[in-house]
Design a protein around this motif. Structure first.
Motif, mmCIF file in Angstrom:
data_model
loop_
_atom_site.group_PDB
_atom_site.id
_atom_site.type_symbol
_atom_site.label_atom_id
_atom_site.label_comp_id
_atom_site.label_asym_id
_atom_site.label_seq_id
_atom_site.Cartn_x
_atom_site.Cartn_y
_atom_site.Cartn_z
ATOM 1 N N THR A 44 0.804 -1.214 0.000
ATOM 2 C CA THR A 44 0.000 0.000 0.000
ATOM 3 C C THR A 44 0.841 1.270 0.000
ATOM 4 O O THR A 44 0.298 2.355 -0.090
ATOM 5 N N LYS A 45 2.166 1.180 0.082
ATOM 6 C CA LYS A 45 3.015 2.370 0.144
ATOM 7 C C LYS A 45 3.181 3.054 -1.209
ATOM 8 O O LYS A 45 3.393 4.249 -1.260
ATOM 9 N N TYR A 46 3.126 2.291 -2.286
ATOM 10 C CA TYR A 46 3.275 2.861 -3.627
ATOM 11 C C TYR A 46 1.910 3.185 -4.210
ATOM 12 O O TYR A 46 0.955 2.463 -4.003
ATOM 13 N N SER A 47 1.871 4.236 -4.997
ATOM 14 C CA SER A 47 0.648 4.529 -5.740
ATOM 15 C C SER A 47 0.588 3.599 -6.954
ATOM 16 O O SER A 47 1.588 2.996 -7.342
ATOM 17 N N ASN A 48 -0.583 3.481 -7.531
ATOM 18 C CA ASN A 48 -0.733 2.676 -8.746
ATOM 19 C C ASN A 48 0.185 3.179 -9.849
ATOM 20 O O ASN A 48 0.722 2.403 -10.628
ATOM 21 N N GLU A 49 0.375 4.488 -9.892
ATOM 22 C CA GLU A 49 1.227 5.069 -10.911
ATOM 23 C C GLU A 49 2.688 4.670 -10.712
ATOM 24 O O GLU A 49 3.405 4.429 -11.680
ATOM 25 N N GLU A 50 3.132 4.599 -9.461
ATOM 26 C CA GLU A 50 4.511 4.176 -9.214
ATOM 27 C C GLU A 50 4.698 2.707 -9.580
ATOM 28 O O GLU A 50 5.721 2.334 -10.149
ATOM 29 N N TYR A 51 3.710 1.869 -9.254
ATOM 30 C CA TYR A 51 3.766 0.482 -9.707
ATOM 31 C C TYR A 51 3.891 0.444 -11.223
ATOM 32 O O TYR A 51 4.682 -0.312 -11.774
ATOM 33 N N ALA A 52 3.098 1.270 -11.891
ATOM 34 C CA ALA A 52 3.140 1.302 -13.358
ATOM 35 C C ALA A 52 4.529 1.683 -13.851
ATOM 36 O O ALA A 52 5.026 1.105 -14.817
ATOM 37 N N CYS A 53 5.182 2.639 -13.188
ATOM 38 C CA CYS A 53 6.536 3.054 -13.575
ATOM 39 C C CYS A 53 7.521 1.901 -13.448
ATOM 40 O O CYS A 53 8.291 1.626 -14.374
ATOM 41 N N PHE A 54 7.509 1.222 -12.305
ATOM 42 C CA PHE A 54 8.431 0.104 -12.086
ATOM 43 C C PHE A 54 8.192 -1.009 -13.111
ATOM 44 O O PHE A 54 9.128 -1.519 -13.719
ATOM 45 N N LEU A 55 6.936 -1.366 -13.308
ATOM 46 C CA LEU A 55 6.616 -2.468 -14.217
ATOM 47 C C LEU A 55 6.872 -2.103 -15.668
ATOM 48 O O LEU A 55 7.381 -2.911 -16.437
ATOM 49 N N LEU A 56 6.536 -0.885 -16.051
ATOM 50 C CA LEU A 56 6.816 -0.425 -17.403
ATOM 51 C C LEU A 56 8.312 -0.436 -17.669
ATOM 52 O O LEU A 56 8.772 -0.897 -18.719
ATOM 53 N N GLY A 57 9.092 0.037 -16.709
ATOM 54 C CA GLY A 57 10.549 0.040 -16.861
ATOM 55 C C GLY A 57 11.110 -1.359 -17.017
ATOM 56 O O GLY A 57 11.934 -1.617 -17.906
ATOM 57 N N ILE A 58 10.668 -2.281 -16.173
ATOM 58 C CA ILE A 58 11.171 -3.658 -16.259
ATOM 59 C C ILE A 58 10.763 -4.301 -17.572
ATOM 60 O O ILE A 58 11.583 -4.935 -18.244
ATOM 61 N N CYS A 59 9.487 -4.157 -17.961
ATOM 62 C CA CYS A 59 9.032 -4.753 -19.226
ATOM 63 C C CYS A 59 9.766 -4.138 -20.411
ATOM 64 O O CYS A 59 10.132 -4.828 -21.355
ATOM 65 N N TRP A 60 9.994 -2.829 -20.366
ATOM 66 C CA TRP A 60 10.693 -2.160 -21.462
ATOM 67 C C TRP A 60 12.131 -2.648 -21.557
ATOM 68 O O TRP A 60 12.686 -2.790 -22.635
ATOM 69 N N TYR A 61 12.732 -2.932 -20.395
ATOM 70 C CA TYR A 61 14.104 -3.435 -20.373
ATOM 71 C C TYR A 61 14.178 -4.903 -20.804
ATOM 72 O O TYR A 61 15.031 -5.275 -21.606
ATOM 73 N N LEU A 62 13.284 -5.734 -20.277
ATOM 74 C CA LEU A 62 13.333 -7.168 -20.559
ATOM 75 C C LEU A 62 12.816 -7.542 -21.945
ATOM 76 O O LEU A 62 13.306 -8.484 -22.554
ATOM 77 N N PHE A 63 11.799 -6.838 -22.415
ATOM 78 C CA PHE A 63 11.143 -7.203 -23.671
ATOM 79 C C PHE A 63 11.138 -6.018 -24.630
ATOM 80 O O PHE A 63 10.085 -5.451 -24.917
ATOM 81 N N PRO A 64 12.307 -5.608 -25.132
ATOM 82 C CA PRO A 64 12.338 -4.448 -26.035
ATOM 83 C C PRO A 64 11.621 -4.759 -27.337
ATOM 84 O O PRO A 64 11.578 -5.904 -27.788
#
Length: 164
Positions: A129-149
């Motif tokens: 509950t500490k992160y906002s949905n938008e921060e989760y989106a940032c982390f996940l978008l970054g990882i997906c963008w890095y792993l699956f270009p």
């Protein structure tokens, strides 16, 4: 891999680095005010917009710099799990042991990535509950963008053409 919080002089921008073996692989800058995320690597720099949808604004939409939807994010903060859809592909994620973000397709025992989050926030402990949905989106978008270009063919598919 791990996300590391980097102090920013602005209260509205949160900067994180995705590091692996001591090397910075990716940098994200999340602008709280504008709801945008800038992702930078050695080769690429991109801008994404984060929006809300759903009856109770419980789903997050990801758009590229041209305003084209590229993904969606659903979050269950109570259980620390969720689903991210990127470019037509669907991935699951979960928070394990209160400090690891795990991304997987079918089984958590065969993850694509496990990211240590202990150094990501500016606070000491990670809670779903500490992160906002938008921060989760940032982390996940970054990882997906890095792993699956995207391949060059997929990249040109999303670039708008001019109409004469």
């Amino acid at each position: 891999m791990k996300w590391v919080y980097v102090n920013q002089p602005s209260a509205y921008i949160r900067k994180y680095e995705l590091t692996e073996d001591g090397n910075t692989k990716l940098v994200i800058k999340f602008n709280l005010d504008q709801q945008t995320v800038r992702i930078s690597s050695e080769e690429n720099h991109r801008l994404f917009f984060i929006g809300k949808t759903g009856l109770w604004h419980n789903k997050t939409i990801l758009k590229n710099e041209y305003g084209v939807e590229i993904g969606r994010l659903a979050i269950d903060k109570v259980h620390g799990t969720g689903i991210i859809e990127m470019e037509g592909k669907r991935y699951n994620y979960t928070i394990q042991n209160g400090s690891e973000l795990v991304i997987f397709e079918n089984s958590v025992s065969a993850p694509f990535a496990v990211c240590d989050m202990t150094e990501a926030p500016s606070f000491t402990s990670l809670s779903a509950t500490k992160y906002s949905n938008e921060e989760y989106a940032c982390f996940l978008l970054g990882i997906c963008w890095y792993l699956f270009p995207l391949t060059p063919a997929e990249q040109t598919e999303y670039i708008p053409t001019t109409i004469a």
